[in-house]
Scaffold this active site. Structure first.
Site, mmCIF file in Angstrom:
data_model
loop_
_atom_site.group_PDB
_atom_site.id
_atom_site.type_symbol
_atom_site.label_atom_id
_atom_site.label_comp_id
_atom_site.label_asym_id
_atom_site.label_seq_id
_atom_site.Cartn_x
_atom_site.Cartn_y
_atom_site.Cartn_z
ATOM 1 N N LYS A 80 -10.646 3.051 -13.386
ATOM 2 C CA LYS A 80 -11.286 3.041 -12.070
ATOM 3 C C LYS A 80 -12.784 3.204 -12.258
ATOM 4 O O LYS A 80 -13.220 3.941 -13.149
ATOM 5 C CB LYS A 80 -10.764 4.213 -11.219
ATOM 6 C CG LYS A 80 -10.911 4.011 -9.740
ATOM 7 C CD LYS A 80 -9.759 3.206 -9.189
ATOM 8 C CE LYS A 80 -9.899 2.936 -7.709
ATOM 9 N NZ LYS A 80 -8.730 2.218 -7.178
ATOM 10 N N GLY A 180 -0.738 2.854 10.998
ATOM 11 C CA GLY A 180 -1.840 2.062 10.445
ATOM 12 C C GLY A 180 -1.485 0.593 10.446
ATOM 13 O O GLY A 180 -0.539 0.172 9.779
ATOM 14 N N GLY A 182 -3.605 -2.098 9.741
ATOM 15 C CA GLY A 182 -4.688 -2.873 9.136
ATOM 16 C C GLY A 182 -4.131 -4.015 8.313
ATOM 17 O O GLY A 182 -3.107 -4.619 8.656
ATOM 18 N N HIS A 183 -4.773 -4.293 7.201
ATOM 19 C CA HIS A 183 -4.383 -5.438 6.377
ATOM 20 C C HIS A 183 -2.915 -5.375 5.963
ATOM 21 O O HIS A 183 -2.190 -6.355 6.066
ATOM 22 C CB HIS A 183 -5.260 -5.506 5.124
ATOM 23 C CG HIS A 183 -6.676 -5.878 5.434
ATOM 24 N ND1 HIS A 183 -7.665 -4.947 5.638
ATOM 25 C CD2 HIS A 183 -7.241 -7.092 5.601
ATOM 26 C CE1 HIS A 183 -8.789 -5.571 5.916
ATOM 27 N NE2 HIS A 183 -8.565 -6.868 5.900
ATOM 28 N N VAL A 184 -2.491 -4.223 5.495
ATOM 29 C CA VAL A 184 -1.107 -4.104 5.013
ATOM 30 C C VAL A 184 -0.143 -3.850 6.173
ATOM 31 O O VAL A 184 0.898 -4.505 6.284
ATOM 32 C CB VAL A 184 -0.969 -2.972 3.971
ATOM 33 C CG1 VAL A 184 0.472 -2.862 3.488
ATOM 34 C CG2 VAL A 184 -1.885 -3.219 2.780
HETATM 35 P P1 NAI Z 1 -7.027 -1.087 6.304
HETATM 36 O O1 NAI Z 1 -8.299 -0.318 6.325
HETATM 37 O O2 NAI Z 1 -7.057 -2.554 6.498
HETATM 38 O O3 NAI Z 1 -6.023 -0.500 7.417
HETATM 39 C C1 NAI Z 1 -5.865 0.853 7.677
HETATM 40 C C2 NAI Z 1 -5.538 0.987 9.150
HETATM 41 O O4 NAI Z 1 -5.196 2.324 9.427
HETATM 42 C C3 NAI Z 1 -6.698 0.632 10.075
HETATM 43 O O5 NAI Z 1 -6.258 -0.293 11.056
HETATM 44 C C4 NAI Z 1 -7.104 1.970 10.681
HETATM 45 O O6 NAI Z 1 -7.609 1.827 11.990
HETATM 46 C C5 NAI Z 1 -5.779 2.704 10.668
HETATM 47 N N1 NAI Z 1 -5.858 4.162 10.685
HETATM 48 C C6 NAI Z 1 -6.740 4.976 10.081
HETATM 49 N N2 NAI Z 1 -6.425 6.255 10.324
HETATM 50 C C7 NAI Z 1 -5.307 6.254 11.079
HETATM 51 C C8 NAI Z 1 -4.498 7.260 11.653
HETATM 52 N N3 NAI Z 1 -4.756 8.560 11.472
HETATM 53 N N4 NAI Z 1 -3.425 6.890 12.389
HETATM 54 C C9 NAI Z 1 -3.130 5.589 12.575
HETATM 55 N N5 NAI Z 1 -3.880 4.588 12.071
HETATM 56 C C10 NAI Z 1 -4.948 4.916 11.326
HETATM 57 O O7 NAI Z 1 -6.322 -0.708 4.920
HETATM 58 P P2 NAI Z 1 -5.164 -1.500 4.187
HETATM 59 O O8 NAI Z 1 -5.760 -2.409 3.191
HETATM 60 O O9 NAI Z 1 -4.195 -2.021 5.188
HETATM 61 O O10 NAI Z 1 -4.491 -0.323 3.339
HETATM 62 C C11 NAI Z 1 -3.668 0.637 3.985
HETATM 63 C C12 NAI Z 1 -3.307 1.729 2.984
HETATM 64 O O11 NAI Z 1 -2.614 1.157 1.879
HETATM 65 C C13 NAI Z 1 -4.519 2.446 2.376
HETATM 66 O O12 NAI Z 1 -4.171 3.783 2.161
HETATM 67 C C14 NAI Z 1 -4.723 1.750 1.038
HETATM 68 O O13 NAI Z 1 -5.336 2.605 0.085
HETATM 69 C C15 NAI Z 1 -3.283 1.458 0.652
HETATM 70 N N6 NAI Z 1 -3.150 0.339 -0.254
HETATM 71 C C16 NAI Z 1 -3.591 -0.907 0.123
HETATM 72 C C17 NAI Z 1 -3.432 -1.985 -0.717
HETATM 73 C C18 NAI Z 1 -3.859 -3.351 -0.307
HETATM 74 O O14 NAI Z 1 -3.437 -4.327 -0.959
HETATM 75 N N7 NAI Z 1 -4.650 -3.503 0.749
HETATM 76 C C19 NAI Z 1 -2.819 -1.829 -2.052
HETATM 77 C C20 NAI Z 1 -2.312 -0.500 -2.323
HETATM 78 C C21 NAI Z 1 -2.512 0.537 -1.458
#
Ligand code: NAI
Length: 354
Positions: A80, A180, A182-184
């Site tokens: 990292k 959450g 977001g992307h995932v």
């Molecule tokens: P993202 O930033 O696109 O989505 C996160 C979402 O969670 C956002 O829509 C945000 O508004 C929401 N959020 C934040 N705090 C919240 C809460 N207290 N309650 C409800 N919603 C809340 O992130 P992404 O890429 O979707 O990743 C999600 C998680 O998965 C993160 O923890 C990331 O580290 C983990 N992750 C993601 C990977 C990827 O390929 N994008 C790979 C491995 C892990």
């Protein structure tokens, strides 16, 4: 279940300190392990209070990547990079050009990609100096691009496996809580929706949650209510450390399986979940779809290889859960043990579990 005395942190192979006065680059690249291949893991740009704090974060994250990559059967070690966000205005291109020179110095022992605070554009800057970078713009016909849909697909596969174990049935009759969107999380909803699964969803962006809830006929609840919402399966897809001594007591689901990294606030919270009869699917076992895609991009694997490996996520989770049952270990301890054994022995995860 007993908690074995697994040491909390294994020392890294290398801590490479970065410092460049001209660009303002300050940070570290940690190579936790290169035993299974080059140390792969993203580059985080974050505002840390001190160099000690950023180094501690990098050490923890690099170890996590080593375990994730090992259990995903990827030919990668774990590493990292952490860059301390410069105070005041700074030249972003110059910062990432300087970072690229540090990555290049390691001669391929470390492969970088995006993480919190960094973007595809930053990685394109890095790519001008070194080829040891992934997460670049999608190139026609090759693996690459946004890793999130692969992460979601892996979580979905793992959830199917977890559901079979806990409910002795697939997902069709289940109700899944997604925290959450977001992307995932949004992609996971798409997969669950296509499978006809009932959902309850929440996001701190209420409009986004409302839109998705309407589209999938899901129930929307507030971010405060999602962890205790009545559901069979809970998928944390927002932030880490959401399962803590307070939230664990409120969880109604019997299975926790989501994408967020470091879901357990403390080791003890894994024990608390087990005590309440909740099966916790270790985060880095189920969320490795994204790094699999990143690995494929770097090594030039075809898309079919990514599909095959991500589809195997459920089997790898089953291997970890079987090890957990056979040895009376908590699932996350079983995962750590198998990952460490694989790293130190260079064996495949399946061979160890047998
Ligand atoms: P993202 O930033 O696109 O989505 C996160 C979402 O969670 C956002 O829509 C945000 O508004 C929401 N959020 C934040 N705090 C919240 C809460 N207290 N309650 C409800 N919603 C809340 O992130 P992404 O890429 O979707 O990743 C999600 C998680 O998965 C993160 O923890 C990331 O580290 C983990 N992750 C993601 C990977 C990827 O390929 N994008 C790979 C491995 C892990």
């Amino acid at each position: 279940m007993h908690s074995p005395d697994l040491s909390p942190g294994v020392p890294p192979e290398t801590v490479h300190v970065m410092s460049d006065r001209n660009s303002g680059l300050e940070g570290v690249i940690v190579l936790h392990s290169t035993r299974l291949g080059p140390a792969a893991g993203g580059c985080r740009l974050w505002n840390y209070a001190s160099a000690a704090q950023s180094t501690t974060d990098a050490l923890r994250l690099a170890e996590g990547m080593a375990y994730k990559n090992a259990l995903a059967d990827l030919p990668l070690g774990g590493g990292k990079a952490v860059i301390n966000l410069p105070s005041g205005a700074f030249d972003r291109q110059a910062l990432f050009a300087a970072f690229a020179r540090e990555v290049a110095k390691l001669g391929g022992a470390y492969i970088t990609a995006e993480d919190v605070g960094t973007s595809v554009a930053d990685m394109e800057v890095v790519h001008r100096t070194t080829r040891h970078v992934a997460g670049l713009s999608l190139r026609e016909g090759q693996a690459g691009g946004d890793p999130s849909p692969w992460t979601a697909l892996g979580v979905f596969n793992a959830m199917q496996e977890g559901s079979q174990r806990v409910f002795a049935s697939g997902l069709s009759g289940a109700r899944v809580g997604v925290q959450g969107l977001g992307h995932v999380g949004a992609e996971l909803c798409r997969l669950l929706g296509a499978a006809g699964v009932e959902m309850v969803v929440a996001d701190t962006r209420p409009n986004l949650a409302a839109e998705l809830a309407e589209y999938y006929g899901a129930q929307q609840v507030s971010p405060h209510a999602i962890l205790s919402a009545p559901c069979d399966i809970l998928a944390p897809c927002a932030l880490g450390a959401v399962m803590d001594e307070f939230s664990v007591e409120q969880v109604q689901a019997r299975l926790v399986c989501g994408a967020a990294n470091n879901v357990l606030a403390t080791d003890r919270d894994g024990f608390r979940l087990a005590e309440r009869g909740v099966l916790y699917c270790p985060d880095y076992v189920v969320n490795s779809g994204g790094i699999t895609n990143v690995c494929a991009e770097y090594l030039g694997w075809p898309l079919a290889e990514v599909e095959h490996r991500v589809a195997d996520t459920g089997r790898r989770l089953a291997m970890v859960l079987e090890h957990s049952e056979q040895h009376s270990l908590l699932p996350h301890h079983a995962a750590d043990k198998l990952a460490r054994a694989r790293i130190s022995g260079g064996e495949s995860g399946s061979a160890i579990a047998a």
